[in-house]
Design a protein around this motif. Structure first.
Motif, PDB file in Angstrom:
ATOM      1  N   GLU A   1     -28.858  18.859 -42.112  1.00 34.24           N
ATOM      2  CA  GLU A   1     -27.607  18.141 -42.328  1.00 34.24           C
ATOM      3  C   GLU A   1     -27.719  16.698 -41.841  1.00 34.24           C
ATOM      4  OE1 GLU A   1     -22.896  18.382 -41.135  1.00 34.24           O
ATOM      5  OE2 GLU A   1     -24.154  20.130 -40.795  1.00 34.24           O
ATOM      6  N   THR A   2     -28.367  16.457 -40.726  1.00 31.69           N
ATOM      7  CA  THR A   2     -28.566  15.106 -40.200  1.00 31.69           C
ATOM      8  C   THR A   2     -29.415  14.282 -41.160  1.00 31.69           C
ATOM      9  OG1 THR A   2     -28.458  16.006 -37.967  1.00 31.69           O
ATOM     10  CG2 THR A   2     -29.352  13.801 -38.198  1.00 31.69           C
ATOM     11  N   LEU A   3     -30.444  14.886 -41.698  1.00 32.52           N
ATOM     12  CA  LEU A   3     -31.298  14.179 -42.654  1.00 32.52           C
ATOM     13  C   LEU A   3     -30.517  13.785 -43.913  1.00 32.52           C
ATOM     14  CD1 LEU A   3     -34.619  16.218 -42.330  1.00 32.52           C
ATOM     15  CD2 LEU A   3     -34.123  13.934 -41.456  1.00 32.52           C
ATOM     16  N   TRP A   4     -29.614  14.674 -44.345  1.00 28.94           N
ATOM     17  CA  TRP A   4     -28.789  14.368 -45.514  1.00 28.94           C
ATOM     18  C   TRP A   4     -27.863  13.195 -45.203  1.00 28.94           C
ATOM     19  CZ3 TRP A   4     -29.438  15.237 -50.367  1.00 28.94           C
ATOM     20  CH2 TRP A   4     -30.150  16.354 -50.793  1.00 28.94           C
ATOM     21  N   TRP A   5     -27.260  13.156 -44.026  1.00 29.26           N
ATOM     22  CA  TRP A   5     -26.386  12.040 -43.665  1.00 29.26           C
ATOM     23  C   TRP A   5     -27.175  10.724 -43.593  1.00 29.26           C
ATOM     24  CZ3 TRP A   5     -21.555  11.981 -44.524  1.00 29.26           C
ATOM     25  CH2 TRP A   5     -20.787  13.132 -44.448  1.00 29.26           C
ATOM     26  N   ILE A   6     -28.371  10.780 -43.074  1.00 26.54           N
ATOM     27  CA  ILE A   6     -29.227   9.575 -43.021  1.00 26.54           C
ATOM     28  C   ILE A   6     -29.554   9.107 -44.440  1.00 26.54           C
ATOM     29  CG2 ILE A   6     -31.517   8.731 -42.378  1.00 26.54           C
ATOM     30  CD1 ILE A   6     -31.318  10.521 -39.871  1.00 26.54           C
ATOM     31  N   ALA A   7     -29.876  10.053 -45.313  1.00 24.28           N
ATOM     32  CA  ALA A   7     -30.189   9.701 -46.706  1.00 24.28           C
ATOM     33  C   ALA A   7     -28.968   9.110 -47.405  1.00 24.28           C
ATOM     34  CB  ALA A   7     -30.687  10.930 -47.455  1.00 24.28           C
ATOM     35  N   LEU A   8     -27.787   9.683 -47.155  1.00 28.82           N
ATOM     36  CA  LEU A   8     -26.570   9.145 -47.756  1.00 28.82           C
ATOM     37  C   LEU A   8     -26.264   7.738 -47.230  1.00 28.82           C
ATOM     38  CD1 LEU A   8     -24.233  12.276 -47.806  1.00 28.82           C
ATOM     39  CD2 LEU A   8     -25.238  11.096 -49.764  1.00 28.82           C
ATOM     40  N   ALA A   9     -26.445   7.509 -45.941  1.00 25.71           N
ATOM     41  CA  ALA A   9     -26.207   6.186 -45.363  1.00 25.71           C
ATOM     42  C   ALA A   9     -27.196   5.160 -45.937  1.00 25.71           C
ATOM     43  CB  ALA A   9     -26.308   6.245 -43.846  1.00 25.71           C
ATOM     44  N   ALA A  10     -28.455   5.547 -46.046  1.00 25.82           N
ATOM     45  CA  ALA A  10     -29.463   4.650 -46.619  1.00 25.82           C
ATOM     46  C   ALA A  10     -29.118   4.344 -48.080  1.00 25.82           C
ATOM     47  CB  ALA A  10     -30.849   5.264 -46.511  1.00 25.82           C
ATOM     48  N   GLY A  11     -28.677   5.334 -48.817  1.00 25.75           N
ATOM     49  CA  GLY A  11     -28.277   5.120 -50.205  1.00 25.75           C
ATOM     50  C   GLY A  11     -27.102   4.175 -50.310  1.00 25.75           C
ATOM     51  N   LEU A  12     -26.145   4.306 -49.398  1.00 28.72           N
ATOM     52  CA  LEU A  12     -24.990   3.421 -49.379  1.00 28.72           C
ATOM     53  C   LEU A  12     -25.414   1.985 -49.092  1.00 28.72           C
ATOM     54  CD1 LEU A  12     -21.915   3.138 -49.581  1.00 28.72           C
ATOM     55  CD2 LEU A  12     -21.815   3.578 -47.121  1.00 28.72           C
ATOM     56  N   VAL A  13     -26.329   1.808 -48.151  1.00 25.95           N
ATOM     57  CA  VAL A  13     -26.833   0.470 -47.829  1.00 25.95           C
ATOM     58  C   VAL A  13     -27.541  -0.132 -49.047  1.00 25.95           C
ATOM     59  CG1 VAL A  13     -28.511  -0.803 -46.422  1.00 25.95           C
ATOM     60  CG2 VAL A  13     -26.984   0.860 -45.343  1.00 25.95           C
ATOM     61  N   VAL A  14     -28.369   0.660 -49.699  1.00 27.29           N
ATOM     62  CA  VAL A  14     -29.072   0.178 -50.888  1.00 27.29           C
ATOM     63  C   VAL A  14     -28.060  -0.187 -51.976  1.00 27.29           C
ATOM     64  CG1 VAL A  14     -30.604   0.892 -52.773  1.00 27.29           C
ATOM     65  CG2 VAL A  14     -31.226   1.380 -50.410  1.00 27.29           C
ATOM     66  N   LEU A  15     -27.039   0.633 -52.162  1.00 21.84           N
ATOM     67  CA  LEU A  15     -26.009   0.367 -53.152  1.00 21.84           C
ATOM     68  C   LEU A  15     -25.288  -0.949 -52.853  1.00 21.84           C
ATOM     69  CD1 LEU A  15     -24.376   1.371 -55.618  1.00 21.84           C
ATOM     70  CD2 LEU A  15     -22.826   2.438 -53.968  1.00 21.84           C
ATOM     71  N   LEU A  16     -24.932  -1.191 -51.595  1.00 23.10           N
ATOM     72  CA  LEU A  16     -24.255  -2.429 -51.217  1.00 23.10           C
ATOM     73  C   LEU A  16     -25.146  -3.649 -51.442  1.00 23.10           C
ATOM     74  CD1 LEU A  16     -22.366  -1.296 -47.989  1.00 23.10           C
ATOM     75  CD2 LEU A  16     -21.413  -1.716 -50.262  1.00 23.10           C
TER      76      LEU A  16
END
Length: 89
Positions: A4-19
């Motif tokens: 679950e922590t890895l998924w949250w890190i991946a989602l945060a990284a994806g959000l940063v890339v999107l921004l």
């Protein structure tokens, strides 16, 4: 680390890339608009230059007529100078 922590890190990284992608695309759109506006200004300037030089064929004709007027004026000057005694030929 849990899954679950890895998924949250991946989602945060994806959000940063999107921004970052949104910011870069916004900059690109702004630069394209600036370039388009400036190209329009240059185009208008070139059309103005074309209009200013459209009658350049009249320059030699005008020059020869000005030369004729100056020559006639010189003849009058010399004639009047001789008649009045102020110009020696």
């Amino acid at each position: 680390m849990s899954t679950e922590t890895l998924w949250w890190i991946a989602l945060a990284a994806g959000l940063v890339v999107l921004l970052v992608v949104v910011a870069l695309l916004s900059l690109l759109i702004r630069y394209v608009q600036v370039i388009d506006r400036r190209v329009g200004g240059i185009r208008d300037t070139l059309h103005g230059a074309e209009a200013n030089t459209a009658d350049t064929a009249l320059i030699p004709v005008t020059a020869s007529r000005v030369d004729a007027v100056l020559a006639e004026g010189l003849e009058h000057h010399l004639f009047l100078g001789r008649v009045l005694g102020k110009v020696k030929s």
